[in-house]
Design a protein around this motif. Structure first.
Motif, short mmCIF file in Angstrom:
data_model
loop_
_atom_site.label_atom_id
_atom_site.label_comp_id
_atom_site.label_asym_id
_atom_site.label_seq_id
_atom_site.Cartn_x
_atom_site.Cartn_y
_atom_site.Cartn_z
N ALA A 33 -8.94 -1.31 7.56
CA ALA A 33 -9.76 -0.25 6.98
C ALA A 33 -10.70 -0.81 5.91
O ALA A 33 -11.89 -0.46 5.86
CB ALA A 33 -8.88 0.84 6.39
N LEU A 34 -10.18 -1.67 5.04
CA LEU A 34 -11.01 -2.25 3.99
C LEU A 34 -12.10 -3.14 4.57
O LEU A 34 -13.27 -3.09 4.13
CB LEU A 34 -10.14 -3.08 3.03
CG LEU A 34 -9.19 -2.30 2.12
CD1 LEU A 34 -8.28 -3.26 1.37
CD2 LEU A 34 -9.96 -1.43 1.14
N VAL A 49 -4.30 -1.11 6.55
CA VAL A 49 -5.07 -1.13 5.31
C VAL A 49 -6.07 -2.29 5.29
O VAL A 49 -7.22 -2.12 4.85
CB VAL A 49 -4.14 -1.17 4.07
CG1 VAL A 49 -3.24 -2.40 4.07
CG2 VAL A 49 -4.95 -1.08 2.79
N PHE A 50 -5.69 -3.46 5.77
CA PHE A 50 -6.63 -4.58 5.82
C PHE A 50 -7.79 -4.28 6.76
O PHE A 50 -8.95 -4.56 6.44
CB PHE A 50 -5.91 -5.86 6.27
CG PHE A 50 -6.83 -7.04 6.48
CD1 PHE A 50 -7.25 -7.79 5.41
CD2 PHE A 50 -7.27 -7.37 7.76
CE1 PHE A 50 -8.11 -8.88 5.59
CE2 PHE A 50 -8.12 -8.45 7.95
CZ PHE A 50 -8.54 -9.21 6.87
N ILE A 75 -4.38 -6.95 -1.47
CA ILE A 75 -5.01 -6.11 -0.45
C ILE A 75 -4.33 -4.75 -0.41
O ILE A 75 -4.99 -3.71 -0.29
CB ILE A 75 -4.96 -6.80 0.92
CG1 ILE A 75 -5.95 -7.97 0.97
CG2 ILE A 75 -5.27 -5.80 2.06
CD1 ILE A 75 -5.86 -8.81 2.21
N VAL A 80 -13.26 -6.17 -3.04
CA VAL A 80 -12.85 -4.84 -3.50
C VAL A 80 -12.79 -4.81 -5.03
O VAL A 80 -13.26 -3.85 -5.66
CB VAL A 80 -11.47 -4.46 -2.92
CG1 VAL A 80 -10.98 -3.16 -3.55
CG2 VAL A 80 -11.56 -4.31 -1.41
N LEU A 83 -4.03 6.48 4.46
CA LEU A 83 -4.11 6.11 5.87
C LEU A 83 -2.94 6.69 6.65
O LEU A 83 -1.81 6.76 6.15
CB LEU A 83 -4.11 4.58 6.01
CG LEU A 83 -5.31 3.84 5.41
CD1 LEU A 83 -5.04 2.34 5.44
CD2 LEU A 83 -6.59 4.17 6.18
N GLY A 112 -6.20 -1.25 -1.36
CA GLY A 112 -6.28 -0.08 -0.49
C GLY A 112 -5.99 1.21 -1.24
O GLY A 112 -6.64 2.24 -1.00
N TYR A 171 0.83 -1.21 0.00
CA TYR A 171 0.00 0.00 0.00
C TYR A 171 0.86 1.26 0.00
O TYR A 171 0.56 2.25 -0.66
CB TYR A 171 -0.90 -0.02 1.23
CG TYR A 171 -1.71 1.25 1.46
CD1 TYR A 171 -2.83 1.53 0.69
CD2 TYR A 171 -1.33 2.15 2.45
CE1 TYR A 171 -3.57 2.68 0.90
CE2 TYR A 171 -2.06 3.31 2.67
CZ TYR A 171 -3.18 3.57 1.89
OH TYR A 171 -3.91 4.72 2.10
N GLN A 188 -0.10 2.93 7.53
CA GLN A 188 -0.28 2.10 6.35
C GLN A 188 -0.56 0.64 6.68
O GLN A 188 -1.19 -0.08 5.90
CB GLN A 188 0.97 2.19 5.47
CG GLN A 188 2.23 1.67 6.15
CD GLN A 188 3.48 2.38 5.69
OE1 GLN A 188 3.45 3.57 5.41
NE2 GLN A 188 4.58 1.65 5.60
N TYR A 197 -9.15 1.79 -3.56
CA TYR A 197 -10.48 1.89 -2.97
C TYR A 197 -10.62 3.02 -1.95
O TYR A 197 -11.66 3.69 -1.90
CB TYR A 197 -10.83 0.55 -2.32
CG TYR A 197 -12.24 0.48 -1.78
CD1 TYR A 197 -13.30 0.15 -2.61
CD2 TYR A 197 -12.50 0.74 -0.43
CE1 TYR A 197 -14.60 0.07 -2.11
CE2 TYR A 197 -13.78 0.67 0.07
CZ TYR A 197 -14.83 0.34 -0.77
OH TYR A 197 -16.11 0.28 -0.27
N LEU A 198 -9.60 3.23 -1.12
CA LEU A 198 -9.71 4.20 -0.04
C LEU A 198 -9.55 5.63 -0.56
O LEU A 198 -8.66 5.90 -1.37
CB LEU A 198 -8.67 3.91 1.04
CG LEU A 198 -8.80 2.52 1.71
CD1 LEU A 198 -7.63 2.29 2.66
CD2 LEU A 198 -10.13 2.39 2.45
#
Length: 503
Positions: free
Chosen positions: A324-325, A321-322, A303, A206, A315, A307, A70, A318, A310-311
């Protein structure tokens, strides 16, 4: 911070309760130190494979690797390539012989005891030095698990980092104290399945939400073209998104691939090889374990890319990220189950590491030098006490901060360099002496510590100089000193033939 909800709390409590109940169930079956340390060498292929890989990957798989991708793009996936290769080669060349040799070496239940018996070391230096290395680097490794567990609790429940790490260490210690090897292996099997499902489901959802893989790669490229370049590194800057950085040199790529070398010297993974039912079960375990690793590593890389695509906002941390998703895509009940996979990853590694460290303290120090005639019941309780001591020290280091990836990288290099060359040579060079083993072990550990403390010159991962220096020292000194009287390598050929017949 995730909105605290009843479903997430409920799923976490249910998960932890199941793990503890497994520990209580196996607790009644743990009567000897061999039971506590290796489960009586009774693991079948699926349990040995998934427990080995789950304990291998830890919170790094769901937080460290996705966070690295990410932050810096797909170039970080070179680590995954090295790890996949290392996994397969470890099962192929190390697992069957180590299972056979450790049993012949006076039924050794620890790596330290195996080294002493295999090289016929009458000075006991190999046992002491290897046990010390296990104690030092496993303390750091367990600390990385506590950091990951603390980050999980902090993100989900909004508690302060120190409090979160305290909760994490309490949960892990209680479970490991009860368990022993069989409990650790059975729970790791369940945790491995949970990790597999979580890692596969999240990126696929995602990709579906974005409109397919083409849309995913298009969005990542829009953030920065070099994020999809295997030889260009992207630097993440918290408030400004992704910016192009320097290209990855061949040395840097070699450093990432060198993670695969670490497999040959990880005591918590090698313990699963020692605990499998027989060498004949290794081929099936190899296929299961390698498949699990290939799928989960690929999913973890996706993943990280998901991130980016999609985000909406970068963040702050970092490595979340998992998390958050998951919390954005799923309802609280499903999110709770998937987030429990992070806790599973943390526990599956930390409990294995605490167990190996406590075995080293109990078998290689307490019984060897203080209580040779100690009863099994006494040794089991000493082992449980050692779990608590190691966890407390790791807790202190975890409170000092650092990212999950950084701490894991240090410990991984330490074990890989100190033990990897020695394990391989012990299995394939019959006449190597104890002096060679000791020289390689000390050299590997020392080079890693020095290299890390001087800032890793040239950005070279410490595994490369550490492993190379250890291998050279072991070979040079391996011709000196008293050679083992017992012939090891030739005796293995009968086992080779028996295993081929089973396949």
């Amino acid at each position: 911070m995730v909105d605290l909800s009843g479903p997430i709390i409920t799923t976490f409590i249910a998960y932890l309760l199941v793990m503890v109940l497994i520990g209580v169930w196996v607790y009644r079956r743990t009567k000897t130190l061999t039971d506590f340390a290796l489960g009586g060498r009774s693991l079948n292929a699926p349990v040995a494979a998934l427990s080995a890989q789950a304990s291998d990957m830890s919170g790094w798989l769901l937080m460290g690797l996705p966070g690295a991708v990410y932050a810096a793009g797909i170039g970080e996936a070179w680590i995954a390539v090295g790890l996949a290769a290392g996994t397969y080669l470890n099962w192929l060349f190390v697992a069957p012989r180590l299972r056979t040799y450790t049993e012949r070496a006076h039924n050794s239940i620890s790596l330290s005891a195996y080294f002493e018996s295999r090289f016929e070391d009458r000075t006991h230096l190999l046992r002491v030095v290897s046990a010390l290395i296990i104690g030092v680097f496993f303390t750091l490794y367990v600390a990385s698990g506590l950091v990951a567990g603390g980050l999980l609790f902090e993100t989900i429940f909004g508690v302060e980092p120190d409090v979160a790490i305290t909760v994490a260490v309490a949960v892990i210690v209680v479970y490991t104290f009860l368990g022993g090897f069989l409990a650790v292996s059975f729970t790791d099997f369940i945790q491995g399945v949970l990790m597999f499902l979580a890692l596969v489901i999240v990126p696929l959802l995602v990709v579906g939400a974005l409109g397919g893989f083409g849309a995913l790669f298009g969005d990542v490229e829009s953030a920065s073209p070099n994020l999809l370049n295997w030889v260009d590194e992207a630097a993440f800057t918290g408030g400004e998104g992704w910016t192009t950085g320097d290209s990855l040199s061949l040395v840097a790529i070699a450093g990432l691939l060198a993670w695969g070398l670490g497999y040959f010297g990880q005591p918590h993974i090698l313990a699963r090889f020692m605990g499998i039912r027989s060498a004949a079960h290794v081929p099936a375990a190899r296929r299961i374990g390698t498949t699990w690793v290939l799928v989960t590593l690929t999913a973890a890389v996706f993943i990280g890319l998901a991130g980016i695509a999609y985000l909406d906002e970068p963040l702050e941390n970092q490595e979340t990220v998992f998390l958050a998703l998951t919390t954005d895509l799923f309802n609280p009940w499903i999110a709770g189950i998937l987030l429990a996979a992070v806790l599973a990853a943390v526990m599956s590694t930390a409990d294995s590491q605490l167990l190996v460290a406590s075995t080293a303290v109990t078998e290689d120090f307490y019984r060897r030098f203080f209580r040779r005639e100690a009863r099994d019941s006494e040794l089991v309780w000493v082992g449980r006490g050692a779990v608590v001591v190691v966890a407390v020290i790791a807790y202190y280091f975890a409170l000092q901060g650092g990212t999950v990836l950084d701490i894991v990288a240090y410990a991984w290099a330490g074990f890989g360099s100190a033990f990897g060359p020695i394990v391989i040579l012990s299995l394939y060079w019959s006449r190597m002496t104890w002096l060679g083993a000791l020289a390689g072990m000390v050299t590997g550990a020392t080079v890693v510590v020095v290299w890390e403390n001087i800032g890793s010159p040239g950005g070279v991962y410490s595994m490369l100089p550490g492993f190379g220096a250890a291998l050279l020292a072991a070979i040079l000194f391996g011709f000196l000193g008293r050679r083992p009287e017992r012939e090891w390598i030739g005796n293995y050929r009968e086992s080779d033939e028996a295993e081929s017949a089973v396949q």
